[in-house]
Design a protein around this motif. Structure first.
Motif, PDB file in Angstrom:
ATOM      1  N   CYS A   6       0.850  -1.189   0.000  1.00  0.00           N
ATOM      2  CA  CYS A   6       0.000   0.000   0.000  1.00  0.00           C
ATOM      3  C   CYS A   6       0.886   1.238   0.000  1.00  0.00           C
ATOM      4  O   CYS A   6       1.727   1.405   0.897  1.00  0.00           O
ATOM      5  CB  CYS A   6      -0.894   0.027   1.239  1.00  0.00           C
ATOM      6  N   ASP A  39       6.931   4.954   2.370  1.00  0.00           N
ATOM      7  CA  ASP A  39       6.406   3.801   1.638  1.00  0.00           C
ATOM      8  C   ASP A  39       7.448   3.223   0.685  1.00  0.00           C
ATOM      9  O   ASP A  39       7.306   2.092   0.215  1.00  0.00           O
ATOM     10  CB  ASP A  39       5.129   4.185   0.883  1.00  0.00           C
ATOM     11  N   VAL A  62      -4.957   4.539  -2.842  1.00  0.00           N
ATOM     12  CA  VAL A  62      -6.269   5.180  -2.847  1.00  0.00           C
ATOM     13  C   VAL A  62      -5.991   6.670  -2.895  1.00  0.00           C
ATOM     14  O   VAL A  62      -5.308   7.192  -2.009  1.00  0.00           O
ATOM     15  CB  VAL A  62      -7.068   4.850  -1.567  1.00  0.00           C
ATOM     16  N   SER A 121       2.196   7.677   7.104  1.00  0.00           N
ATOM     17  CA  SER A 121       2.314   8.530   5.931  1.00  0.00           C
ATOM     18  C   SER A 121       2.991   9.819   6.375  1.00  0.00           C
ATOM     19  O   SER A 121       2.884  10.214   7.527  1.00  0.00           O
ATOM     20  CB  SER A 121       0.946   8.798   5.328  1.00  0.00           C
ATOM     21  N   GLY A 127      -0.318   6.862  11.248  1.00  0.00           N
ATOM     22  CA  GLY A 127       0.197   5.518  11.461  1.00  0.00           C
ATOM     23  C   GLY A 127      -0.862   4.556  11.956  1.00  0.00           C
ATOM     24  O   GLY A 127      -0.564   3.650  12.729  1.00  0.00           O
TER      25      GLY A 127
HETATM   26  N1  LIG Z   1      -4.533   6.491   0.587  1.00  0.00           N
HETATM   27  C1  LIG Z   1      -3.705   5.447   0.776  1.00  0.00           C
HETATM   28  N2  LIG Z   1      -3.427   4.597  -0.249  1.00  0.00           N
HETATM   29  C2  LIG Z   1      -2.598   3.548  -0.052  1.00  0.00           C
HETATM   30  N3  LIG Z   1      -1.986   3.275   1.110  1.00  0.00           N
HETATM   31  C3  LIG Z   1      -2.215   4.074   2.154  1.00  0.00           C
HETATM   32  C4  LIG Z   1      -3.082   5.209   2.057  1.00  0.00           C
HETATM   33  N4  LIG Z   1      -3.108   5.819   3.261  1.00  0.00           N
HETATM   34  C5  LIG Z   1      -2.287   5.103   4.076  1.00  0.00           C
HETATM   35  N5  LIG Z   1      -1.740   4.055   3.419  1.00  0.00           N
HETATM   36  C6  LIG Z   1      -0.783   3.042   3.958  1.00  0.00           C
HETATM   37  O1  LIG Z   1      -0.817   3.075   5.369  1.00  0.00           O
HETATM   38  C7  LIG Z   1       0.437   3.506   5.903  1.00  0.00           C
HETATM   39  C8  LIG Z   1       0.232   4.398   7.128  1.00  0.00           C
HETATM   40  O2  LIG Z   1      -0.534   5.519   6.796  1.00  0.00           O
HETATM   41  P1  LIG Z   1      -1.208   6.489   7.873  1.00  0.00           P
HETATM   42  O3  LIG Z   1      -2.005   5.649   8.804  1.00  0.00           O
HETATM   43  O4  LIG Z   1      -2.055   7.416   7.047  1.00  0.00           O
HETATM   44  O5  LIG Z   1      -0.078   7.186   8.555  1.00  0.00           O
HETATM   45  C9  LIG Z   1       1.149   4.175   4.737  1.00  0.00           C
HETATM   46  O6  LIG Z   1       2.551   4.091   4.898  1.00  0.00           O
HETATM   47  C10 LIG Z   1       0.633   3.378   3.543  1.00  0.00           C
HETATM   48  O7  LIG Z   1       1.358   2.163   3.395  1.00  0.00           O
END
Ligand SMILES: Nc1ncnc2c1ncn2[C@@H]1O[C@H](COP(=O)(O)O)[C@@H](O)[C@H]1O
Ligand SMILES: Cc1cc2nc3c(=O)[nH]c(=O)nc-3n(C[C@H](O)[C@H](O)[C@H](O)COP(=O)(O)OP(=O)(O)OC[C@H]3O[C@@H](n4cnc5c(N)ncnc54)[C@H](O)[C@@H]3O)c2cc1C
Lengths: 260, 318
Positions: A6, A39, A62, A121, A127
């Motif tokens: 992802c 990522d 996404v 991200s 996270g």
């Molecule tokens: N819109 C998205 N599309 C794909 N992967 C995502 C997306 N948002 C978050 N992720 C995955 O989830 C991880 C943590 O994201 P977050 O929870 O937003 O900090 C990222 O490093 C991505 O691997």
């Protein structure tokens, strides 16, 4: 071994990041975007795993049209194919909705042996999407892996916690989030850049995933930003050049602020 | 008043300061109930009651603590299902955020992470967060009946508020998948004897400019009773453990005083320290971006400046 990674397309941290005044969402149009640096570690780890055995790496995102750039970069690094989930109704989605879309897309791809994500991200830095995704896919999960090995039916990871360094074992299929300690992501080679142009990219909308527009987007979000404000710039501080008394002046400053 | 659950942050029964801070936040929103997962609740119970826990839900099943984080989320979801809390407050650690993420999906509740403050507004929780490497402050709230909030250390003061602290034992039923990620080995980290990075009121960090010699940084930190941090460059070079890294992919700290020595001030480092109350930098290069943030800066060699400052501090302290 088949792996889904992802990846998120995020506003460049080096540029002025801000919000949309109209609906308090992150501004993704006024700034340059890129594949979230964190990522890249997930993509690299997946590539290493399939290079050591066999199988395919599918990268999944996404996001709005521009998010295709993140997929392109991952394909240039060496991923085999890409899936882009995009729909106007997705704008403003929060982490639960994003994880729902990722889960539906992974089910449609065909549940892989391993799903790999970044640790967080670089824009939202919540996270939490990986945990939500594991919950939705009902998969065992290892978070914050700084070392990863997979053999046969199990994944073993090292995880450096605050109070201890742990070894974690989980059965496959599993979801793993990786840290920036795990590897050194490769740069796309010229050959990789050329090859990426011919790799398949599928674009799926809500209809393809059987998700209702009412389940995603700003209207369906479980949290909302009520207001945002730019932090006032810090007052310009006092800067002295050391002429043999820099340490003494530093101690005087500390005393004037009652730290000693 | 509605219940507010606080997941107790503790080390084998020894309650961390963040738990008292979370109970304080919980009292603003309703009646605090602590959720204690682990053994040695006896040691913790008095402390939790003293800081305002009316009830203490106790989950002592070793199956919950022997696996990775997932079973804790299942336990919390079962308790939340009974209590219908107005809010669930969890510490913003990596484990805390994983529990919170899973809980949000399990009980369909909005989740806000890394809050630096929480207030009751019209009877509901409203949080303050610092985003985009500290350049914006955001107020957010949930649209669901329960709000899940992970809070950073030092987001609230601690206040005594003696409450009943009635213990309620809880039996949980765990799913197979929750226990499928097992901890097979655990090497405890050696304690440095210095305060914990995220809780310390003063943090002194060293970067590439130390050239691998952290002794002036450590001596200066010890003269102030401070915790020691490091930039990623220093960690990647193997000079300091990763658990001491400050920044986007390390610890986010918000102490009263942050001192950066031999650190340039890259955006990823700033993301972990920009909200510190007072910031000091020592750097040879007057153009280093870290100087944009400081209340006080010394352009100079840290190997000269820090030892002199250490001596002056010790002299003042007598
Ligand atoms: N819109 C998205 N599309 C794909 N992967 C995502 C997306 N948002 C978050 N992720 C995955 O989830 C991880 C943590 O994201 P977050 O929870 O937003 O900090 C990222 O490093 C991505 O691997
Ligand atoms: C995905 C990603 C995540 C990252 N996460 C983090 C993170 O969490 N934390 C983090 O810190 N970084 C992080 N980084 C790295 C960050 O971009 C910088 O590379 C790093 O912070 C630089 O560390 P530094 O300031 O110690 O080194 P440098 O940038 O090399 O700066 C060293 C400084 O020391 C000064 N100096 C040299 N000698 C002396 C002396 N004798 N006395 C005084 N000053 C001296 C120099 O003038 C210079 O300003 C991340 C990067 C990426 C890509």
């Amino acid at each position: 071994m088949n792996i889904v990674v992802c990846v998120k397309h995020v506003p460049d941290a080096q540029s002025e990041r801000t919000f949309n005044d109209s609906d308090n969402t992150t501004d993704r149009e006024g700034v340059d975007g890129l594949l979230s640096e964190l990522d890249e570690y997930a993509v690299e780890e997946a590539l290493k795993l399939v290079e050591a055995s066999e199988g395919e790496v599918t990268v999944l995102t996404v996001g709005p049209a521009g998010a295709a750039d993140a997929l392109k970069k991952a394909l240039q690094m060496g991923a085999h194919k890409a899936v882009h989930v995009t729909d106007d109704a997705i704008h403003g989605s929060d982490a639960p909705a994003t994880s729902l879309l990722l889960a539906k897309a992974i089910e449609k791809i065909g549940t892989p042996d391993v799903v790999i994500t970044g640790m967080a991200s670089t824009d939202g830095t919540m996270g939490v999407v990986p945990a939500m995704l594991a919950e939705r896919l009902n998969l065992p999960m290892v978070t914050y892996a700084s070392q990863l090995t997979i053999d046969g039916s199990a994944v073993t990871a090292r995880r450096d916690g605050d109070t201890a360094s742990e070894t974690i074992e989980a059965t496959l299929p599993a979801l793993v989030s990786v840290t920036d300690q795990i590897n050194e992501p490769r740069y796309p080679s010229f050959k990789g850049i050329m090859a990426a142009k011919k790799k398949p990219v599928e674009t799926w909308g809500l209809g393809d995933l059987g998700v209702d527009a009412g389940q995603v987007g700003l209207g369906a979000a479980w949290t909302k930003v009520d207001s945002f404000a730019k932090r006032p710039p810090r007052e310009k501080g006092e800067i002295v050049t050391d002429e043999g008394d820099g340490g003494t002046k530093l101690a005087e400053f500390l005393a004037s602020r009652k730290f000693i | 008043m509605a219940e507010v659950l606080v997941l107790v942050d503790h080390d084998n029964g020894e309650v961390r300061k963040t738990s008292a801070e979370m109970l304080n936040i919980a009292r603003r929103l309703g009646t605090p109930s602590a959720v204690f997962i682990g053994s040695n609740v006896q040691e913790a119970a008095d402390v939790l009651a003293r800081y305002g826990a009316e009830k203490i839900y106790v989950v002592a099943d070793p199956a919950v603590t022997g696996a990775l984080v997932a079973p804790q989320a299942e336990a919390l979801a079962q308790i939340a299902g009974q209590a219908n809390p107005a809010a669930v407050i969890i510490a913003s650690s990596s484990a805390g955020k994983e529990i919170a993420g899973r809980l949000a999906v399990k009980i369909n509740a909005g989740l806000i992470t890394d809050a630096v403050d929480v207030q009751a507004v019209d009877g509901a929780a409203q949080t303050t967060q610092s985003v985009f490497a500290g350049s914006y402050t955001v107020q957010a709230s949930a649209t669901t009946p329960t709000t899940i909030i992970t809070v950073k250390p030092n987001s609230a003061g601690i206040e005594m508020a003696q409450a009943a602290g009635t213990q309620v034992p809880v039996d949980v039923t765990l799913s197979d998948v929750a226990t499928a990620a097992k901890i097979t080995k655990s090497e405890p980290r050696q304690s440095t004897g210095r305060p914990e990075l995220t809780e310390a009121p003063i943090v002194v960090s060293g970067g590439r400019g130390t050239g691998g010699d952290f002794s002036p940084v450590e001596a200066f930190a010890d003269s102030l009773g401070a915790a020691v941090g490091a930039s990623r460059a220093a960690v990647d070079a193997g000079w300091y453990p990763h658990t001491s890294q400050v920044g986007q992919t390390g610890k986010q700290v918000s102490p009263q005083l942050y001192v950066a020595a031999g650190i340039s001030g890259a955006i990823q480092h700033r993301a972990g320290m920009q909200t510190s109350k007072t910031i000091i930098a020592v750097n040879k290069d007057e153009e280093a971006p870290i100087f944009e943030l400081v209340d006080f800066g010394v352009v100079g060699d840290l190997f000269q400046v820090l030892p002199q400052a250490t001596e002056a501090i010790q002299a003042r302290r007598g």
